[in-house]
Design an enzyme around this catalytic site. Structure first.
Site, mmCIF file in Angstrom:
data_model
loop_
_atom_site.group_PDB
_atom_site.id
_atom_site.type_symbol
_atom_site.label_atom_id
_atom_site.label_comp_id
_atom_site.label_asym_id
_atom_site.label_seq_id
_atom_site.Cartn_x
_atom_site.Cartn_y
_atom_site.Cartn_z
ATOM 1 N N SER A 8 5.301 21.310 44.364
ATOM 2 C CA SER A 8 5.836 20.232 45.192
ATOM 3 C C SER A 8 5.165 18.908 44.856
ATOM 4 C CB SER A 8 5.637 20.556 46.675
ATOM 5 O OG SER A 8 5.956 19.407 47.437
ATOM 6 N N HIS A 33 9.658 20.784 42.758
ATOM 7 C CA HIS A 33 10.156 20.661 44.125
ATOM 8 C C HIS A 33 9.963 19.211 44.585
ATOM 9 C CE1 HIS A 33 11.077 22.453 48.112
ATOM 10 N NE2 HIS A 33 10.208 21.576 48.595
ATOM 11 N N ASP A 35 10.437 16.674 47.700
ATOM 12 C CA ASP A 35 10.619 16.593 49.153
ATOM 13 C C ASP A 35 11.063 15.207 49.575
ATOM 14 O OD1 ASP A 35 9.698 19.205 50.225
ATOM 15 O OD2 ASP A 35 7.841 18.658 49.193
ATOM 16 N N MET A 37 12.124 12.848 52.642
ATOM 17 C CA MET A 37 12.017 12.762 54.109
ATOM 18 C C MET A 37 12.458 11.381 54.579
ATOM 19 S SD MET A 37 8.210 14.345 54.515
ATOM 20 C CE MET A 37 7.690 15.789 53.588
ATOM 21 N N HIS A 66 14.547 19.099 48.049
ATOM 22 C CA HIS A 66 14.504 19.577 49.429
ATOM 23 C C HIS A 66 14.717 18.389 50.361
ATOM 24 C CE1 HIS A 66 11.743 21.467 52.787
ATOM 25 N NE2 HIS A 66 13.005 21.372 53.164
ATOM 26 N N MET A 68 14.923 16.651 53.706
ATOM 27 C CA MET A 68 14.555 16.707 55.119
ATOM 28 C C MET A 68 15.064 15.417 55.733
ATOM 29 S SD MET A 68 10.822 18.377 54.570
ATOM 30 C CE MET A 68 10.853 17.945 52.837
ATOM 31 N N MET A 137 11.131 27.941 55.527
ATOM 32 C CA MET A 137 9.942 27.115 55.744
ATOM 33 C C MET A 137 8.839 27.953 56.390
ATOM 34 S SD MET A 137 10.545 24.187 54.462
ATOM 35 C CE MET A 137 8.967 23.486 54.944
ATOM 36 N N GLY A 142 7.553 18.360 56.990
ATOM 37 C CA GLY A 142 7.108 16.977 57.210
ATOM 38 C C GLY A 142 5.829 16.608 56.479
ATOM 39 N N PHE A 143 4.972 17.603 56.277
ATOM 40 C CA PHE A 143 3.668 17.296 55.684
ATOM 41 C C PHE A 143 3.198 18.425 54.772
ATOM 42 C CE2 PHE A 143 4.105 15.138 59.692
ATOM 43 C CZ PHE A 143 3.722 13.843 59.378
ATOM 44 N N GLY A 144 2.506 18.034 53.706
ATOM 45 C CA GLY A 144 1.862 19.017 52.856
ATOM 46 C C GLY A 144 0.518 19.417 53.457
ATOM 47 N N GLY A 145 -0.087 20.430 52.874
ATOM 48 C CA GLY A 145 -1.439 20.820 53.264
ATOM 49 C C GLY A 145 -1.571 21.529 54.601
ATOM 50 N N ASP A 171 8.262 27.826 51.444
ATOM 51 C CA ASP A 171 7.678 26.489 51.289
ATOM 52 C C ASP A 171 6.716 26.182 52.423
ATOM 53 O OD1 ASP A 171 7.234 23.794 50.786
ATOM 54 O OD2 ASP A 171 9.298 23.177 51.186
ATOM 55 N N GLY A 172 5.437 25.953 52.042
ATOM 56 C CA GLY A 172 4.433 25.514 53.007
ATOM 57 C C GLY A 172 3.245 26.446 53.074
ATOM 58 N N GLY A 193 2.462 22.908 46.877
ATOM 59 C CA GLY A 193 2.059 21.522 46.650
ATOM 60 C C GLY A 193 0.579 21.414 46.377
ATOM 61 N N SER A 194 -0.205 21.424 47.439
ATOM 62 C CA SER A 194 -1.644 21.192 47.288
ATOM 63 C C SER A 194 -2.321 22.252 46.419
ATOM 64 C CB SER A 194 -2.312 21.099 48.664
ATOM 65 O OG SER A 194 -1.726 21.984 49.574
#
Ligand code: DX5
Ligand code: ZN
Length: 211
Positions: A8, A33, A35, A37, A66, A68, A137, A142-145, A171-172, A193-194
């Site tokens: 991501s 990926h 994202d 938003m 993706h 959002m 999900m 809304g947020f990574g990490g 994802d997440g 992502g992270s």
């Protein structure tokens, strides 16, 4: 379908996007990926069309977009023009899912449908015969990490059993450990992502997700 890793971009260094794409491509990623938003569907704003359009010129990765955003139907053409391969939208958004899937296919893209943690797996059932991807999900979008929510595993199992031919993405909060649980539950695509962009050794990070 074999296991896919979709790093991501949200967790990349935005001052060096070309080098970041290079890093994951050399690391063995085949998907990216992206994202998007809008600050309405989720309480955050990320990046949009110009970034995707620019990256398309320098990358052959499969663009796994993706959305959002609240009214995805208004932007199907724009994301097709920008170079999306998969266009995934949320069942909880305002656009009619059937119309959305048809519009995505009409522009030659693959259609993905995503559900937030509080939406049951069964809510996807009416659309299964038209979908190319299901995105479960494992955090609130809304947020990574964020921390992985294990309740997504049952949803992956239910969807995998109901429609084994449709790739399931998750994802997440994905890392080697949570990724393994998702794979065992039936996931085909791991979005990370992270864990990937934050790794010093991207090859090792991607390998650990495939292993
Ligand atoms: C969250 C995004 C995710 C996010 C994942 O709304 O959809 O794709 O980038 O980030 P990690 O892997 O850090 O949880
Ligand atoms: Zn995402």
């Amino acid at each position: 379908m074999m296991m896919m890793i979709s790093p991501s971009l949200l967790a990349a260094d935005f001052t060096k996007l070309d080098r970041e794409l290079d890093r994951i491509t050399r690391g063995g990623a085949e998907w990216l990926h992206l994202d998007v938003m809008d600050g309405v569907f989720v309480p955050n704003i990320s990046f949009g069309l110009p970034v995707i359009q620019s990256l398309r010129k320098i990358s052959r990765l499969t663009f796994d977009v993706h959305l959002m955003i609240q009214e995805p139907l208004l932007y199907v053409d724009a994301f097709a023009d920008a170079g999306a391969d998969y266009l995934t939208f949320h069942l909880e958004s305002s656009s009619d899912p059937e119309k959305m899937i048809d519009a995505i296919h009409a522009r030659g893209m693959k259609a993905g449908l995503s559900i937030k943690p509080n939406t049951p797996a069964e809510a996807v059932f009416p659309y299964l015969d038209k979908l190319d991807l299901i995105l479960v999900m494992s955090v609130e979008p809304g947020f990574g990490g964020q921390k992985f929510m294990p309740a997504c595993l049952d949803k992956i199992r239910i969807l995998h059993e109901k429609a084994p031919e449709i790739p399931i993405s998750v994802d997440g909060g994905i890392n080697a450990e949570t990724g393994r649980l998702c794979r065992e539950a039936g996931a085909d695509v791991l979005v990370a992502g992270s864990y990937v962009f934050g790794a010093k050794d991207v090859v090792a990070a991607i390998d650990s997700l495939m292993a």
